[in-house]
Motif scaffolding. Structure first.
Motif, PDB file in Angstrom:
ATOM      1  N   ALA A 191       0.106  18.755  25.019  1.00  0.00           N
ATOM      2  CA  ALA A 191       0.101  18.424  23.366  1.00  0.00           C
ATOM      3  C   ALA A 191      -0.306  17.006  22.496  1.00  0.00           C
ATOM      4  O   ALA A 191      -0.098  16.116  22.865  1.00  0.00           O
ATOM      5  N   THR A 192      -1.152  17.852  21.863  1.00  0.00           N
ATOM      6  CA  THR A 192      -1.870  15.898  20.931  1.00  0.00           C
ATOM      7  C   THR A 192      -1.484  16.115  19.905  1.00  0.00           C
ATOM      8  O   THR A 192      -1.901  14.840  18.992  1.00  0.00           O
ATOM      9  N   THR A 193      -1.270  16.463  18.709  1.00  0.00           N
ATOM     10  CA  THR A 193      -0.411  16.073  17.444  1.00  0.00           C
ATOM     11  C   THR A 193       1.485  16.280  17.309  1.00  0.00           C
ATOM     12  O   THR A 193       1.454  17.048  18.229  1.00  0.00           O
TER      13      THR A 193
ATOM     14  N   SER B 243      -5.252  -3.267   8.689  1.00  0.00           N
ATOM     15  CA  SER B 243      -6.576  -2.588   7.792  1.00  0.00           C
ATOM     16  C   SER B 243      -5.094  -1.663   7.086  1.00  0.00           C
ATOM     17  O   SER B 243      -5.232  -0.882   6.072  1.00  0.00           O
ATOM     18  N   LEU B 244      -4.413  -1.867   7.335  1.00  0.00           N
ATOM     19  CA  LEU B 244      -2.828  -1.159   6.444  1.00  0.00           C
ATOM     20  C   LEU B 244      -3.361   0.017   6.876  1.00  0.00           C
ATOM     21  O   LEU B 244      -2.589   1.090   5.287  1.00  0.00           O
ATOM     22  N   THR B 245      -3.222   1.327   7.861  1.00  0.00           N
ATOM     23  CA  THR B 245      -3.472   2.130   8.181  1.00  0.00           C
ATOM     24  C   THR B 245      -2.149   2.835   9.446  1.00  0.00           C
ATOM     25  O   THR B 245      -1.521   1.549   9.885  1.00  0.00           O
ATOM     26  N   ILE B 246      -2.335   4.080   9.291  1.00  0.00           N
ATOM     27  CA  ILE B 246      -0.205   4.615   9.789  1.00  0.00           C
ATOM     28  C   ILE B 246      -1.356   5.121  10.870  1.00  0.00           C
ATOM     29  O   ILE B 246      -2.544   6.511  10.666  1.00  0.00           O
ATOM     30  N   GLY B 247      -0.990   5.691  11.495  1.00  0.00           N
ATOM     31  CA  GLY B 247      -0.859   6.694  12.909  1.00  0.00           C
ATOM     32  C   GLY B 247       0.231   6.853  13.905  1.00  0.00           C
ATOM     33  O   GLY B 247       1.340   6.898  13.017  1.00  0.00           O
ATOM     34  N   VAL B 248       0.081   8.258  14.278  1.00  0.00           N
ATOM     35  CA  VAL B 248       1.588   8.558  15.071  1.00  0.00           C
ATOM     36  C   VAL B 248       1.969   8.440  16.174  1.00  0.00           C
ATOM     37  O   VAL B 248       0.682   7.953  16.999  1.00  0.00           O
ATOM     38  N   ASP B 249       2.703   7.292  16.751  1.00  0.00           N
ATOM     39  CA  ASP B 249       3.140   6.840  18.124  1.00  0.00           C
ATOM     40  C   ASP B 249       3.126   8.581  18.312  1.00  0.00           C
ATOM     41  O   ASP B 249       4.221   9.078  18.754  1.00  0.00           O
ATOM     42  N   LEU B 250       2.888   8.899  19.553  1.00  0.00           N
ATOM     43  CA  LEU B 250       2.882  10.285  20.569  1.00  0.00           C
ATOM     44  C   LEU B 250       3.949  10.306  21.120  1.00  0.00           C
ATOM     45  O   LEU B 250       4.882  11.639  22.104  1.00  0.00           O
ATOM     46  N   THR B 251       3.484   8.856  21.761  1.00  0.00           N
ATOM     47  CA  THR B 251       4.797   9.001  23.427  1.00  0.00           C
ATOM     48  C   THR B 251       6.231   8.579  23.015  1.00  0.00           C
ATOM     49  O   THR B 251       6.733   9.365  22.950  1.00  0.00           O
TER      50      THR B 251
ATOM     51  N   ALA C 123      10.248   6.639  12.224  1.00  0.00           N
ATOM     52  CA  ALA C 123      10.244   5.581  13.820  1.00  0.00           C
ATOM     53  C   ALA C 123       8.949   6.317  14.490  1.00  0.00           C
ATOM     54  O   ALA C 123       9.075   5.356  15.785  1.00  0.00           O
ATOM     55  N   THR C 124       8.235   7.274  14.227  1.00  0.00           N
ATOM     56  CA  THR C 124       7.267   7.370  14.899  1.00  0.00           C
ATOM     57  C   THR C 124       5.826   6.739  14.180  1.00  0.00           C
ATOM     58  O   THR C 124       5.044   7.018  15.073  1.00  0.00           O
ATOM     59  N   ALA C 125       5.764   5.988  13.145  1.00  0.00           N
ATOM     60  CA  ALA C 125       4.601   5.504  12.935  1.00  0.00           C
ATOM     61  C   ALA C 125       4.482   4.581  13.784  1.00  0.00           C
ATOM     62  O   ALA C 125       4.398   3.585  13.578  1.00  0.00           O
ATOM     63  N   LEU C 126       3.038   4.155  13.665  1.00  0.00           N
ATOM     64  CA  LEU C 126       1.929   3.392  14.927  1.00  0.00           C
ATOM     65  C   LEU C 126       1.287   2.402  13.454  1.00  0.00           C
ATOM     66  O   LEU C 126       0.240   3.405  12.592  1.00  0.00           O
ATOM     67  N   VAL C 127       1.668   1.497  12.975  1.00  0.00           N
ATOM     68  CA  VAL C 127       0.973   0.862  12.395  1.00  0.00           C
ATOM     69  C   VAL C 127       0.221  -0.397  12.238  1.00  0.00           C
ATOM     70  O   VAL C 127       0.595  -1.353  12.678  1.00  0.00           O
ATOM     71  N   ASN C 128      -1.030  -0.360  11.711  1.00  0.00           N
ATOM     72  CA  ASN C 128      -2.278  -1.282  11.711  1.00  0.00           C
ATOM     73  C   ASN C 128      -1.871  -2.296  10.173  1.00  0.00           C
ATOM     74  O   ASN C 128      -2.233  -1.480   9.204  1.00  0.00           O
ATOM     75  N   TRP C 129      -0.973  -3.525  10.446  1.00  0.00           N
ATOM     76  CA  TRP C 129      -0.815  -3.713   9.976  1.00  0.00           C
ATOM     77  C   TRP C 129      -1.937  -4.858   9.026  1.00  0.00           C
ATOM     78  O   TRP C 129      -2.018  -4.927   8.075  1.00  0.00           O
TER      79      TRP C 129
ATOM     80  N   LYS D 106       0.824  -1.650  -0.089  1.00  0.00           N
ATOM     81  CA  LYS D 106      -0.262  -0.036   0.252  1.00  0.00           C
ATOM     82  C   LYS D 106       0.806   1.063  -0.005  1.00  0.00           C
ATOM     83  O   LYS D 106       1.892   1.047   0.790  1.00  0.00           O
ATOM     84  N   VAL D 107       0.902   1.803  -0.923  1.00  0.00           N
ATOM     85  CA  VAL D 107       0.882   3.462  -0.771  1.00  0.00           C
ATOM     86  C   VAL D 107       0.560   4.739  -0.155  1.00  0.00           C
ATOM     87  O   VAL D 107      -0.308   4.891  -1.313  1.00  0.00           O
ATOM     88  N   VAL D 108       0.992   5.040   0.310  1.00  0.00           N
ATOM     89  CA  VAL D 108      -0.011   6.226   0.489  1.00  0.00           C
ATOM     90  C   VAL D 108       1.104   7.732   0.545  1.00  0.00           C
ATOM     91  O   VAL D 108       2.913   7.906   1.447  1.00  0.00           O
ATOM     92  N   GLU D 109       0.961   9.008   0.921  1.00  0.00           N
ATOM     93  CA  GLU D 109       1.421  10.412   1.167  1.00  0.00           C
ATOM     94  C   GLU D 109       1.584  10.440   1.880  1.00  0.00           C
ATOM     95  O   GLU D 109       0.748  10.950   2.957  1.00  0.00           O
ATOM     96  N   VAL D 110       2.954  11.115   2.594  1.00  0.00           N
ATOM     97  CA  VAL D 110       3.441  11.495   3.774  1.00  0.00           C
ATOM     98  C   VAL D 110       4.152  12.649   4.399  1.00  0.00           C
ATOM     99  O   VAL D 110       4.003  12.654   2.744  1.00  0.00           O
ATOM    100  N   ALA D 111       3.541  13.687   4.578  1.00  0.00           N
ATOM    101  CA  ALA D 111       4.368  14.591   4.666  1.00  0.00           C
ATOM    102  C   ALA D 111       6.082  14.917   4.352  1.00  0.00           C
ATOM    103  O   ALA D 111       6.585  14.047   5.064  1.00  0.00           O
ATOM    104  N   ASP D 112       6.478  16.013   4.302  1.00  0.00           N
ATOM    105  CA  ASP D 112       8.254  15.783   4.155  1.00  0.00           C
ATOM    106  C   ASP D 112       8.640  15.809   5.573  1.00  0.00           C
ATOM    107  O   ASP D 112       9.878  15.274   5.506  1.00  0.00           O
TER     108      ASP D 112
END
Length: 187
Positions: free
Chosen positions: A168-170, A49-57, A41-47, A30-36
């Protein structure tokens, strides 16, 4: 914008430019666009559903660590470097506190033996500098008061910065909180 390739068979992420993507086999990916500024290293991947979040911790840990390192660097500028120097400050602080309620006349009337036993740092210094015991101890108290105030100021800034980053939440808000630290703020 960059592209992120999720390779579920290998459970890996790969960040590439759009140009590189055109020359990359992405079969089964799966290919997705990401910001520059996307950091894998901070990505949380749900393998599944192939979705990506950010690990704020992870971001919290990085930024809080940076705050703590900078606070420590600034605190150390209040003192001279070195572990032995830190022990010297502890001893001088004890002597400053122990002499705080005594008058100059009482301090200066101490015998050499008593002065050396009760105030070894100040006694040694007065024998080298020719100052009175009370003058050396007064200097210790003034220096301790100034450094204690600076350490308290820096500790307060450090604590507030870490709490603001954690709240902060983002990722952008966390970075903004980090970037807005005012190390020159007064209390």
């Amino acid at each position: 914008m960059r592209k992120l390739i999720l390779r579920p068979d290998l459970r890996t992420l790969q960040v590439v430019s759009a140009e590189v993507l055109t020359h990359t086999d992405v079969t089964g990916c799966k290919v997705v666009e990401v910001a520059d500024d996307f950091d894998p290293a901070t990505a949380l991947v749900n393998w599944t559903s192939l979705t990506i979040g950010v690990d704020l911790t992870i971001i919290d840990t990085r930024l809080a660590g940076s705050v703590k390192r900078e606070a420590e660097r600034r605190k150390m500028q209040t003192f001279s470097a070195g572990n032995a120097k830190a022990q010297e400050y502890v001893q001088k602080g004890k002597e400053a506190a122990a002499s705080a309620t005594l008058t100059a006349a009482v301090l200066n009337a101490l015998s050499v033996t008593n002065a050396a036993a009760q105030y070894p740092m100040a006694h040694a210094e007065r024998t080298i500098t020719g100052e009175t015991l009370s003058a050396v101890l007064a200097r210790y108290r003034a220096s301790k008061a100034a450094s204690d105030a600076e350490l308290a100021r820096l500790s307060a800034i450090e604590w507030k910065a870490v709490q603001t980053i954690k709240a902060a939440t983002t990722p952008a808000a966390k970075q903004a909180a980090f970037s807005s630290i005012n190390w020159n703020q007064t209390v």
